[in-house]
Design a protein around this motif. Structure first.
Motif, mmCIF file in Angstrom:
data_model
loop_
_atom_site.group_PDB
_atom_site.id
_atom_site.type_symbol
_atom_site.label_atom_id
_atom_site.label_comp_id
_atom_site.label_asym_id
_atom_site.label_seq_id
_atom_site.Cartn_x
_atom_site.Cartn_y
_atom_site.Cartn_z
ATOM 1 N N THR A 107 -92.213 51.534 41.594
ATOM 2 C CA THR A 107 -92.508 50.969 42.902
ATOM 3 C C THR A 107 -93.538 49.863 42.711
ATOM 4 O O THR A 107 -94.657 50.107 42.269
ATOM 5 C CB THR A 107 -93.034 52.038 43.866
ATOM 6 O OG1 THR A 107 -92.033 53.052 44.020
ATOM 7 C CG2 THR A 107 -93.341 51.434 45.227
ATOM 8 N N GLU A 129 -83.278 43.665 48.470
ATOM 9 C CA GLU A 129 -84.547 44.201 48.971
ATOM 10 C C GLU A 129 -85.477 43.118 49.518
ATOM 11 O O GLU A 129 -86.393 43.420 50.296
ATOM 12 C CB GLU A 129 -85.264 44.980 47.853
ATOM 13 C CG GLU A 129 -84.585 46.266 47.447
ATOM 14 C CD GLU A 129 -83.395 46.054 46.508
ATOM 15 O OE1 GLU A 129 -82.722 47.055 46.201
ATOM 16 O OE2 GLU A 129 -83.152 44.904 46.080
ATOM 17 N N THR A 146 -87.765 50.360 42.908
ATOM 18 C CA THR A 146 -86.512 50.168 42.173
ATOM 19 C C THR A 146 -86.356 51.295 41.164
ATOM 20 O O THR A 146 -87.356 51.857 40.704
ATOM 21 C CB THR A 146 -86.472 48.819 41.448
ATOM 22 O OG1 THR A 146 -87.533 48.776 40.483
ATOM 23 C CG2 THR A 146 -86.639 47.657 42.418
ATOM 24 N N SER A 203 -92.053 47.581 46.908
ATOM 25 C CA SER A 203 -90.624 47.481 46.607
ATOM 26 C C SER A 203 -90.258 48.481 45.520
ATOM 27 O O SER A 203 -90.599 48.292 44.351
ATOM 28 C CB SER A 203 -90.302 46.053 46.148
ATOM 29 O OG SER A 203 -88.946 45.926 45.815
ATOM 30 N N ARG A 235 -88.971 56.165 39.773
ATOM 31 C CA ARG A 235 -88.887 54.805 40.298
ATOM 32 C C ARG A 235 -90.030 53.981 39.726
ATOM 33 O O ARG A 235 -91.048 54.512 39.294
ATOM 34 C CB ARG A 235 -89.000 54.795 41.827
ATOM 35 C CG ARG A 235 -87.959 55.601 42.556
ATOM 36 C CD ARG A 235 -88.061 55.394 44.060
ATOM 37 N NE ARG A 235 -89.394 55.592 44.580
ATOM 38 C CZ ARG A 235 -89.927 56.765 44.885
ATOM 39 N NH1 ARG A 235 -89.215 57.869 44.708
ATOM 40 N NH2 ARG A 235 -91.147 56.855 45.368
#
Length: 297
Positions: A59, A90, A21, A19, A57
């Protein structure tokens, strides 16, 4: 990933998803100098880490750990879960092959004897339950589930600003209790045998009111499953920065620094909840900060 043998313990990782972000959303205080230093020892193999936080990011790998020890099969943290309404886009209404990954690691849901959650945030409790005929039921029907007392009492009262986690409490914790499978324990509970030769909890408050680390030791070095005490390798350089989802940022920062110091000094084998690559590894001192050294099983 191949399992890791540590004395009598055998430890497997079970993936759910990754994921990504924006880093500025989670740790806006990270500097270009921090990222340049991070890149000296962390290469995720993609463009996750840029020149500055605005172009980087975080992740997160979202995965569980399975501990086999003394004939017991213990599942640590159960990720997001499928088919669940979530305020975080998400992870809303996911449909992952988590249970398939669990089986490929060698375990059917009915093989799990004990489920332990480091804390009760939505991405650590989701597979506690699954949808069956329109009802949430325990996924691991033969298991006992241990829930820390502080988090349980906190989230059941629908605290302000915790809507996402209260929603997961309703669909992923309460059904377990209603089925008679849940046990509320203190945050220093011994789950198997004894401290130093078994599996036990230790308080690690801050990220959530009752956040814990889970520890295991069985005829070898000690393992620590630190949940969300440290989310991402950049926090080994900047443990002082408040993370976006820390309930008590000051306490969470103190806890991070304490856990990192102990992990480095005692050479604990670390099993983070969200590090990428093989995830497991060691914290090493690095001047005025720390670095992470991944284990390749």
């Amino acid at each position: 990933m191949q399992p890791i043998q540590l004395g009598r313990m055998r430890i497997h990782r079970v993936m759910e998803m990754e994921s990504p972000t924006p880093m500025v959303m989670n740790l806006p205080g990270v500097t270009p100098q921090d990222l340049a230093r991070l890149r000296q020892w962390y290469d995720p193999g993609d463009d996750e880490i840029g020149a500055d936080a605005e172009n980087s990011r975080m992740t997160f790998s979202v995965h569980s750990w399975v501990i086999e020890v003394d004939g017991q099969t213990i599942l640590v943290d159960t990720c997001d879960g499928n088919h669940k309404d979530r305020l975080v886009p998400e992870v809303n209404q996911l449909n992952t092959d988590y249970l398939g990954n669990l089986r490929r690691a060698g375990f059917a849901p009915e093989d799990i004897d004990l489920v332990m959650c480091t804390h009760l945030h939505f991405d650590h409790v989701g597979w506690n339950t699954r949808l069956e005929n329109g009802k949430w039921v325990p996924t691991f029907g033969n298991a006992r589930y241990l829930f820390g007392r502080r988090d349980y009492e906190y989230f059941k009262d629908e605290p302000a600003g915790e809507d996402a986690h209260h929603a997961s409490f309703i669909d992923s914790v309460l059904p377990v209790m209603e089925a008679g499978k849940g046990v509320i324990v203190d945050e220093n509970h011994v789950a198997h045998r004894e401290i130093g030769d078994g599996v036990w909890l230790e308080p690690a408050f801050g990220h959530s009111p009752g956040c814990c680390t889970i520890h295991g030791q069985a005829d070898a070095g000690e393992a620590i499953f630190w949940g969300d005490v440290i989310h991402h390798p950049v926090q080994l350089l900047r443990p002082d920065l408040p993370f976006a989802f820390d309930a008590d940022p000051a306490t969470a920062s103190v806890t991070r620094q304490r856990v990192m110091k102990r992990a480095a000094e005692e050479e604990l084998l670390c099993f983070p909840a969200h590090f990428r690559k093989t995830s497991a590894g060691h914290v090493r001192s690095d001047g005025d900060a720390y670095r992470y050294e991944w284990v390749v099983p």
